[in-house]
Design an enzyme around this catalytic site. Structure first.
Site, PDB file in Angstrom:
ATOM      1  CB  CYS A   2       1.265 -51.603 -35.716  1.00 17.90           C
ATOM      2  SG  CYS A   2       0.843 -53.411 -35.057  1.00 17.90           S
ATOM      3  CB  VAL A 291      -3.578 -36.004 -16.097  1.00 19.30           C
ATOM      4  CG1 VAL A 291      -2.443 -34.620 -15.876  1.00 19.30           C
ATOM      5  CG2 VAL A 291      -3.196 -36.381 -16.530  1.00 19.30           C
TER       6      VAL A 291
END
Length: 649
Positions: A2, A291
């Site tokens: 968060c 990636v």
């Protein structure tokens, strides 16, 4: 995972509006919900990424008697076991969240509760009865926590941009921090890039009361004195067996989640071990992400595909070109909130966007293995350099330098004379505690030749290397040379750059939580006690780790030589595909106005880049550092921060 923010002390005028602006600046970290809580002299704000106890884990969270309240970023992975223990002590829980476990653990064990947590965390807890703010950060520095003081009030947040929304708090560049970044790739905590804004160091806790503010360690990274009893004296098979069991347990703990968990898969040993460990623990099909690059120097697609085929994962990849990196780089710097000397965070920013778009919030990654088990070439480099220095007249020993950095074609193609000059020790280097890293630090620091005369004058002869030497632990000289080198990686670069600019910021820009089994503090402490000869056997890096998991991996992966994750640097900002913002950002008048670099020197560097000639390490680091610093200056100090639209769910 968060975003958190808040204050403690004399509340400002319009406290609710201040909190709303602060948490609004980090809503990207927690887009699922947000809230604020104000009680007496404390205000807490929270932006939630819902992962555990989605139904009732909202924050800020309070105890039933309203004495304790908390805003918490991260995960306590052993919360299930802690909850059971606390219930035996008579604690009653209203939720199934790890957040509530922190509140009750504090009530049971006070500030020492953090020593019981196995997790990645940064939190601020208000104790109304004792009129105290208690904040803490995880041992290895996975989750960020920044704070600053204004008058009689302390402000804190997950990211600096939240602090800059507070009236009266401004971003003023700290020249010493900039010098450190251009030496070590990161500031030396608690220093940040901005004057007056501090970072709570990894393994530290903050205790604020009306008349005092204390930041103190509750855990330190340490190693045994060379050859003494603290070192694990068991046989290699015994150590290997315990290492395997411990890492499997750390991985299983990090699979606790009320949402699906995926994994990053680079094709290297570390992420492959974690992915294979997940498959060993769970039979269901795992989602993996990676990636890829169009340049073979950086691309690991073949190894990724081999692991996908071996494990049967459901796999997605994002292709990244230099043009993609250039286009995204301003967002990367906005997320990092500091200059960087490598473009590597940009592809990871794109990768986290892919994870988000595939509706995943949590991924496991392999970070930490190289630091704990001696995986980087810098460890082999230091070993070879010491070997050469022991017999400087030898003509054969320097030939070992050719075994270093095979993935760097420009370096591999250099003459033997160049290599000996590049890696050679200067008089006195052998006794320098920073011996292992001196070539890297010195070559990185060469980019400071571009600093402006005014900046050099303001630095006044500041010596970053001397500063770092003064900060080393008292026992550092008694550690094995490999342990010393590992400390510099794990205690400095790992939290300062890899887990920050390349880790938390790249992932949380897209609300994705990374979890790191290798950084379970039990694994970290265990690895520190493993004898160095088991970590690096001759020049075989991560020897014991490879052997512990070789049965779960294809042989080509288990025996693969380390290839660090890298991305194109200079090509991302030069040539015909360079983004338009580069020429604007590096325009002579813009560079002169910022006052940090010599405009003429920057012009010459860009001319060299645009010539198409490949650049070496020094020029690449200088270019990325200058580009990122100019962006950083424009984003944070040149323009006034605009408060985000307030939205409290």
């Amino acid at each position: 995972m968060c975003g958190i923010a808040g204050f403690f002390g004399q509340p400002p005028n319009g406290a609710a509006a201040v909190l709303a602006d602060m948490i609004g600046a980090v809503r990207h970290r927690g887009p699922d919900a947000s809230g604020i809580h104000i009680k007496e002299t404390a205000g807490l704000a929270h932006a939630r990424l819902s992962i555990i106890d989605i139904a009732s884990g909202q924050q800020p969270m309070r105890t039933a008697d309203d004495e304790l309240s908390i805003t918490f970023n991260g995960e306590i992975f052993n919360y299930v076991e802690l909850k059971t223990e606390l219930e035996r002590h008579g604690h009653i829980f209203r939720t199934a969240s790890d957040t509530e476990v922190i509140l009750h653990a504090y009530r049971q064990w006070d500030v020492d509760c953090v020593s019981r947590f196995n997790g990645d965390f940064a939190f601020a807890l208000h104790d109304a009865r004792q009129r105290r703010l208690f904040a803490s950060r995880d041992r290895m520095g996975v989750r960020p926590f920044f704070f600053t003081r204004q008058g009689r009030c302390i402000y804190f947040a997950s990211e600096i941009k939240a602090l800059l929304t507070v009236p009266g708090i401004t971003a003023e560049i700290d020249p010493i921090a900039l010098d450190q970044i251009f030496t070590f790739w990161c500031p030396l905590a608690p220093r940040t890039g901005f004057k007056g804004i501090e970072e709570l160091e990894p393994g530290h806790r903050l205790i604020a009361e009306s008349d005092r503010l204390v930041c103190e360690p509750y855990w330190r990274l340490t190693y045994p004195r060379s050859g003494e009893e603290e070192e694990d004296r068991r046989s290699e098979p015994e150590i290997r067996e315990e290492l395997r069991a411990l890492l499997l347990d750390a991985t299983e703990l990090r699979l606790r989640s009320d949402v699906p968990v995926g994994a990053y898969l680079s094709g290297g040993l570390d992420s492959s071990i974690i992915t294979a460990a997940v498959k060993h623990i769970r039979s269901d099909r795992l989602r993996t992400f990676s990636v890829t690059f169009d340049n073979a120097e950086f691309d690991e697609t073949a190894f990724q595909n081999e692991m996908v085929a071996a494990l049967g994962t459901a796999h997605s990849a994002v292709a990244t070109t230099p043009a993609d990196i250039g286009a995204l780089f301003p967002q990367v710097i906005k997320a990092a909130e500091r200059p960087i000397l490598r473009t590597a965070p940009a592809p990871l920013h794109r990768l986290s966007a892919l994870v988000r778009d595939e509706h995943f919030k949590v991924v496991l990654t392999g970070e930490g293995a190289d630091e704990l088990f001696a995986g980087y070439d810098i460890f082999k480099e230091a070993k070879i350099r010491r070997f050469i220095a022991a017999q400087p007249q030898s003509s054969r020993r320097p030939l070992l330098l050719r075994k270093l950095y095979p993935y760097l074609p420009r370096l591999a193609g250099q003459s033997q004379t160049y290599l000996e000059s590049f890696f050679g020790a200067r008089p006195g280097d052998e006794t320098d505690p920073l011996f292992s890293h001196l070539p890297r630090f010195r070559n990185t620091a060469s980019a400071k030749m571009f600093f402006s005369g005014a900046l050099k004058a303001e630095l006044g002869g500041y010596d970053a290397l001397a500063d770092l030497r003064d900060r080393l632990p008292a026992d550092f000289p008694r550690w094995h040379p490999l342990s010393q080198a590992q400390y510099l990686e794990a205690g400095l670069l790992l939290p300062g750059y890899i887990l920050s600019s390349q880790g938390d910021r790249a992932a949380m820009a897209n609300a994705v939580e990374g979890r790191f089994p290798f950084l379970d503090h039990r694994v970290v402490e265990f690895a520190a006690r493993i004898p160095p000869r088991f970590k690096m056997r001759a020049l075989r890096e991560k020897h014991i780790l490879r052997d512990a998991f070789q049965d779960l991996l294809p042989k080509t992966i288990a025996n693969r030589i380390k290839q660090p994750y890298r991305a194109p640097d200079a090509p991302s900002f030069s040539g015909p595909d360079a983004p338009a913002w580069v020429s604007d950002t590096l325009a002579t008048d813009r560079v002169r106005d910022a006052g940090l670099f010599e405009p003429r020197a920057v012009e010459k560097l860009m001319t060299k880049c645009n010539s198409g000639r490949p650049l070496g390490f020094k020029d690449n680091a200088a270019l990325v550092g200058i580009v990122s610093t100019q962006l950083w200056h424009d984003m944070f100090t040149k323009q006034a921060a605009q408060p985000p639209a307030r939205k409290i769910a």
